[in-house]
Scaffold this motif. Structure first.
Motif, PDB file in Angstrom:
ATOM      1  N   HIS A 221       0.826  -1.204   0.000  1.00 10.82           N
ATOM      2  CA  HIS A 221       0.000   0.000   0.000  1.00 10.82           C
ATOM      3  C   HIS A 221       0.867   1.263   0.000  1.00 10.82           C
ATOM      4  O   HIS A 221       0.419   2.332  -0.414  1.00 10.82           O
ATOM      5  CB  HIS A 221      -0.921   0.011   1.218  1.00 10.82           C
ATOM      6  N   ALA A 222       2.081   1.140   0.485  1.00 10.18           N
ATOM      7  CA  ALA A 222       3.068   2.222   0.435  1.00 10.18           C
ATOM      8  C   ALA A 222       4.443   1.584   0.518  1.00 10.18           C
ATOM      9  O   ALA A 222       4.598   0.463   1.008  1.00 10.18           O
ATOM     10  CB  ALA A 222       2.874   3.220   1.573  1.00 10.18           C
ATOM     11  N   ALA A 223       5.461   2.321   0.040  1.00 10.32           N
ATOM     12  CA  ALA A 223       6.809   1.751   0.042  1.00 10.32           C
ATOM     13  C   ALA A 223       7.854   2.840   0.073  1.00 10.32           C
ATOM     14  O   ALA A 223       7.639   3.957  -0.421  1.00 10.32           O
ATOM     15  CB  ALA A 223       7.020   0.867  -1.187  1.00 10.32           C
ATOM     16  N   PHE A 224       8.991   2.488   0.677  1.00  7.04           N
ATOM     17  CA  PHE A 224      10.229   3.253   0.555  1.00  7.04           C
ATOM     18  C   PHE A 224      11.052   2.533  -0.509  1.00  7.04           C
ATOM     19  O   PHE A 224      11.446   1.385  -0.318  1.00  7.04           O
ATOM     20  CB  PHE A 224      10.988   3.270   1.873  1.00  7.04           C
ATOM     21  N   LEU A 225      11.319   3.209  -1.626  1.00  6.12           N
ATOM     22  CA  LEU A 225      12.021   2.587  -2.740  1.00  6.12           C
ATOM     23  C   LEU A 225      13.248   3.415  -3.093  1.00  6.12           C
ATOM     24  O   LEU A 225      13.145   4.618  -3.345  1.00  6.12           O
ATOM     25  CB  LEU A 225      11.109   2.482  -3.966  1.00  6.12           C
ATOM     26  N   GLU A 226      14.384   2.753  -3.155  1.00  5.23           N
ATOM     27  CA  GLU A 226      15.613   3.450  -3.483  1.00  5.23           C
ATOM     28  C   GLU A 226      15.605   3.976  -4.914  1.00  5.23           C
ATOM     29  O   GLU A 226      15.212   3.286  -5.848  1.00  5.23           O
ATOM     30  CB  GLU A 226      16.795   2.502  -3.307  1.00  5.23           C
ATOM     31  N   ALA A 227      16.021   5.223  -5.053  1.00  2.00           N
ATOM     32  CA  ALA A 227      16.299   5.824  -6.365  1.00  2.00           C
ATOM     33  C   ALA A 227      17.599   6.595  -6.175  1.00  2.00           C
ATOM     34  O   ALA A 227      17.600   7.805  -5.975  1.00  2.00           O
ATOM     35  CB  ALA A 227      15.158   6.738  -6.808  1.00  2.00           C
ATOM     36  N   ASN A 228      18.711   5.891  -6.228  1.00  2.00           N
ATOM     37  CA  ASN A 228      19.976   6.442  -5.752  1.00  2.00           C
ATOM     38  C   ASN A 228      20.630   7.408  -6.721  1.00  2.00           C
ATOM     39  O   ASN A 228      21.134   8.455  -6.320  1.00  2.00           O
ATOM     40  CB  ASN A 228      20.940   5.307  -5.413  1.00  2.00           C
ATOM     41  N   TYR A 229      20.647   7.075  -8.015  1.00  2.00           N
ATOM     42  CA  TYR A 229      21.451   7.883  -8.932  1.00  2.00           C
ATOM     43  C   TYR A 229      20.802   8.019 -10.302  1.00  2.00           C
ATOM     44  O   TYR A 229      20.068   7.146 -10.765  1.00  2.00           O
ATOM     45  CB  TYR A 229      22.853   7.285  -9.088  1.00  2.00           C
ATOM     46  N   ASP A 230      21.077   9.137 -10.919  1.00  2.00           N
ATOM     47  CA  ASP A 230      20.764   9.354 -12.329  1.00  2.00           C
ATOM     48  C   ASP A 230      21.935   8.822 -13.145  1.00  2.00           C
ATOM     49  O   ASP A 230      23.095   9.155 -12.870  1.00  2.00           O
ATOM     50  CB  ASP A 230      20.543  10.844 -12.588  1.00  2.00           C
ATOM     51  N   GLU A 231      21.660   8.004 -14.122  1.00  2.00           N
ATOM     52  CA  GLU A 231      22.728   7.328 -14.858  1.00  2.00           C
ATOM     53  C   GLU A 231      23.675   8.308 -15.546  1.00  2.00           C
ATOM     54  O   GLU A 231      24.898   8.129 -15.534  1.00  2.00           O
ATOM     55  CB  GLU A 231      22.121   6.359 -15.876  1.00  2.00           C
ATOM     56  N   GLU A 232      23.133   9.364 -16.126  1.00  2.00           N
ATOM     57  CA  GLU A 232      23.991  10.334 -16.814  1.00  2.00           C
ATOM     58  C   GLU A 232      24.832  11.117 -15.822  1.00  2.00           C
ATOM     59  O   GLU A 232      26.031  11.363 -16.061  1.00  2.00           O
ATOM     60  CB  GLU A 232      23.139  11.294 -17.649  1.00  2.00           C
ATOM     61  N   MET A 233      24.238  11.511 -14.692  1.00  2.00           N
ATOM     62  CA  MET A 233      24.997  12.244 -13.686  1.00  2.00           C
ATOM     63  C   MET A 233      26.128  11.392 -13.127  1.00  2.00           C
ATOM     64  O   MET A 233      27.235  11.888 -12.889  1.00  2.00           O
ATOM     65  CB  MET A 233      24.068  12.708 -12.554  1.00  2.00           C
ATOM     66  N   LEU A 234      25.867  10.105 -12.909  1.00  2.00           N
ATOM     67  CA  LEU A 234      26.924   9.220 -12.425  1.00  2.00           C
ATOM     68  C   LEU A 234      28.036   9.086 -13.456  1.00  2.00           C
ATOM     69  O   LEU A 234      29.227   9.187 -13.119  1.00  2.00           O
ATOM     70  CB  LEU A 234      26.347   7.846 -12.103  1.00  2.00           C
ATOM     71  N   GLU A 235      27.673   8.882 -14.706  1.00  2.00           N
ATOM     72  CA  GLU A 235      28.673   8.657 -15.751  1.00  2.00           C
ATOM     73  C   GLU A 235      29.550   9.875 -15.963  1.00  2.00           C
ATOM     74  O   GLU A 235      30.768   9.755 -16.179  1.00  2.00           O
ATOM     75  CB  GLU A 235      27.979   8.266 -17.054  1.00  2.00           C
ATOM     76  N   THR A 236      28.978  11.059 -15.921  1.00  2.00           N
ATOM     77  CA  THR A 236      29.739  12.284 -16.203  1.00  2.00           C
ATOM     78  C   THR A 236      30.294  12.934 -14.943  1.00  2.00           C
ATOM     79  O   THR A 236      30.971  13.961 -15.028  1.00  2.00           O
ATOM     80  CB  THR A 236      28.855  13.302 -16.947  1.00  2.00           C
ATOM     81  N   GLY A 237      30.033  12.345 -13.777  1.00  2.00           N
ATOM     82  CA  GLY A 237      30.478  12.928 -12.517  1.00  2.00           C
ATOM     83  C   GLY A 237      31.931  12.651 -12.211  1.00  2.00           C
ATOM     84  O   GLY A 237      32.664  12.046 -13.005  1.00  2.00           O
ATOM     85  N   ASN A 238      32.345  13.053 -11.023  1.00  2.00           N
ATOM     86  CA  ASN A 238      33.761  13.019 -10.643  1.00  2.00           C
ATOM     87  C   ASN A 238      34.195  11.745  -9.940  1.00  2.00           C
ATOM     88  O   ASN A 238      35.365  11.620  -9.560  1.00  2.00           O
ATOM     89  CB  ASN A 238      34.071  14.218  -9.739  1.00  2.00           C
ATOM     90  N   TYR A 239      33.293  10.804  -9.736  1.00  2.00           N
ATOM     91  CA  TYR A 239      33.685   9.563  -9.076  1.00  2.00           C
ATOM     92  C   TYR A 239      34.695   8.805  -9.934  1.00  2.00           C
ATOM     93  O   TYR A 239      34.596   8.798 -11.166  1.00  2.00           O
ATOM     94  CB  TYR A 239      32.472   8.670  -8.862  1.00  2.00           C
ATOM     95  N   PRO A 240      35.650   8.126  -9.309  1.00  2.00           N
ATOM     96  CA  PRO A 240      36.562   7.282 -10.089  1.00  2.00           C
ATOM     97  C   PRO A 240      35.806   6.131 -10.735  1.00  2.00           C
ATOM     98  O   PRO A 240      34.758   5.702 -10.245  1.00  2.00           O
ATOM     99  CB  PRO A 240      37.569   6.791  -9.043  1.00  2.00           C
ATOM    100  N   ARG A 241      36.362   5.623 -11.832  1.00  2.00           N
ATOM    101  CA  ARG A 241      35.679   4.601 -12.610  1.00  2.00           C
ATOM    102  C   ARG A 241      35.327   3.378 -11.773  1.00  2.00           C
ATOM    103  O   ARG A 241      34.244   2.816 -11.900  1.00  2.00           O
ATOM    104  CB  ARG A 241      36.562   4.212 -13.802  1.00  2.00           C
ATOM    105  N   HIS A 242      36.240   2.941 -10.897  1.00  2.00           N
ATOM    106  CA  HIS A 242      35.960   1.726 -10.124  1.00  2.00           C
ATOM    107  C   HIS A 242      34.765   1.915  -9.205  1.00  2.00           C
ATOM    108  O   HIS A 242      33.972   0.981  -8.980  1.00  2.00           O
ATOM    109  CB  HIS A 242      37.196   1.303  -9.322  1.00  2.00           C
ATOM    110  N   LEU A 243      34.574   3.136  -8.646  1.00  2.00           N
ATOM    111  CA  LEU A 243      33.442   3.380  -7.775  1.00  2.00           C
ATOM    112  C   LEU A 243      32.153   3.458  -8.581  1.00  2.00           C
ATOM    113  O   LEU A 243      31.111   2.942  -8.160  1.00  2.00           O
ATOM    114  CB  LEU A 243      33.656   4.668  -6.977  1.00  2.00           C
TER     115      LEU A 243
END
Length: 284
Positions: free
Chosen positions: A158-180
């Protein structure tokens, strides 16, 4: 008949979710301090005196750091698996530790809590379904990829907490190292906005009244972006973004339809006990 739910904090700086029926309640994870938990609950009209137990999803510090003080101060049982307790090295009294097993409901007053395994970068991670007053609440965060268990449980919520952690484009173009980046999206990290939306659109029951978007990345997501994305598909479901900085309001969830109890078999493409030894995946 209703249940009452709120997010006290949601993100890699701390996670804590409240589910109660008016007489008793539980916390799923306690990753913020005891004092901050009390303050946030008081601001939205909740009391720690109604909390009867803490359920632990996995051992990462953003899910367990507040447990020792909360459990000691309020003499709360802590429901946790042996592997999670060992890997989290949580300082709680032995008599307050209660082991749970997946698929076996635990009764806390009028609440029944059932755990099931999930994919995540942890020793023995679980998601939870909380049932009370014919209402089902799902807590589905820190999930590397959707599985049969998630889909089948989500269909009953009837209700839920659902993870929506990252936007794929923001992750890909962001500053995180590739392994992370690869760990985050590699199947034992977190759900992307796109993956979460697919779970929602494919498996949402018609009676789902509230969806909390949870565990948003600070660097790789935007509350405005993800809320707009889900609102386009929300229908009659209210979309709430759970903040990493403050508590949400308390939401009343009512059963418009009685659902059957959930009993799920293990499946090959669903997680069972994860035997690998993981280091913590901390995603800001």
């Amino acid at each position: 008949m209703s249940l009452y739910i709120a997010s006290l904090n949601s993100g890699s700086n701390g996670n804590c979710y409240y589910v109660g029926n008016g007489q008793e309640a539980i916390l799923v994870d306690a990753g913020i301090s005891c004092r901050e938990t009390e303050r946030r609950m008081a601001r939205i009209g909740l009391s720690m005196q109604t909390v009867k137990a803490i359920f632990v999803s996995h051992e990462h510090t953003d899910h367990i750091s507040g447990i020792p003080v909360l459990a000691k101060k309020y003499q709360l049982p802590v429901y946790i698996t042996d592997a999670t307790l060992y890997n989290g090295n949580i300082d709680i009294k032995k008599e307050q530790v209660v082991a749970f097993k997946p698929y076996e409901p635990v009764q806390i007053g009028g609440l029944a809590i059932q755990a099931f395994p999930k994919f995540h970068d942890a020793a023995e991670p679980h998601s939870f379904i909380v049932n009370g007053n014919n209402v089902n609440i799902g807590i589905f965060t820190d999930i590397g990829s959707p599985c049969d268990h998630l889909a089948l449980h989500f269909k009953h919520c009837h209700a839920a907490f659902l993870e929506a952690n990252y936007d794929e484009e923001m992750l890909e173009t962001g500053n995180y190292p590739r392994h992370l980046k690869n760990r985050i999206r590699g199947g034992h990290g977190h759900l992307s906005n796109k993956q979460a939306l697919e779970v929602f659109t494919k498996h949402r029951p018609s009676y789902m009244s509230h969806l909390f978007l949870a565990h948003l990345s600070r660097d790789n997501n935007s509350p405005q972006l993800v809320k707009q994305l889900f609102n386009e598909h929300a229908g009659n479901t209210q979309i709430i973004v759970a903040s990493r900085f403050e508590e949400t309001a308390v939401y009343q969830v009512t059963a418009e339809q009685t659902t059957d109890s959930i009993s799920l078999p293990k499946k090959e493409n669903s997680p069972s006990r994860i035997k690998q030894s993981y280091t913590q995946l901390r995603l800001w």
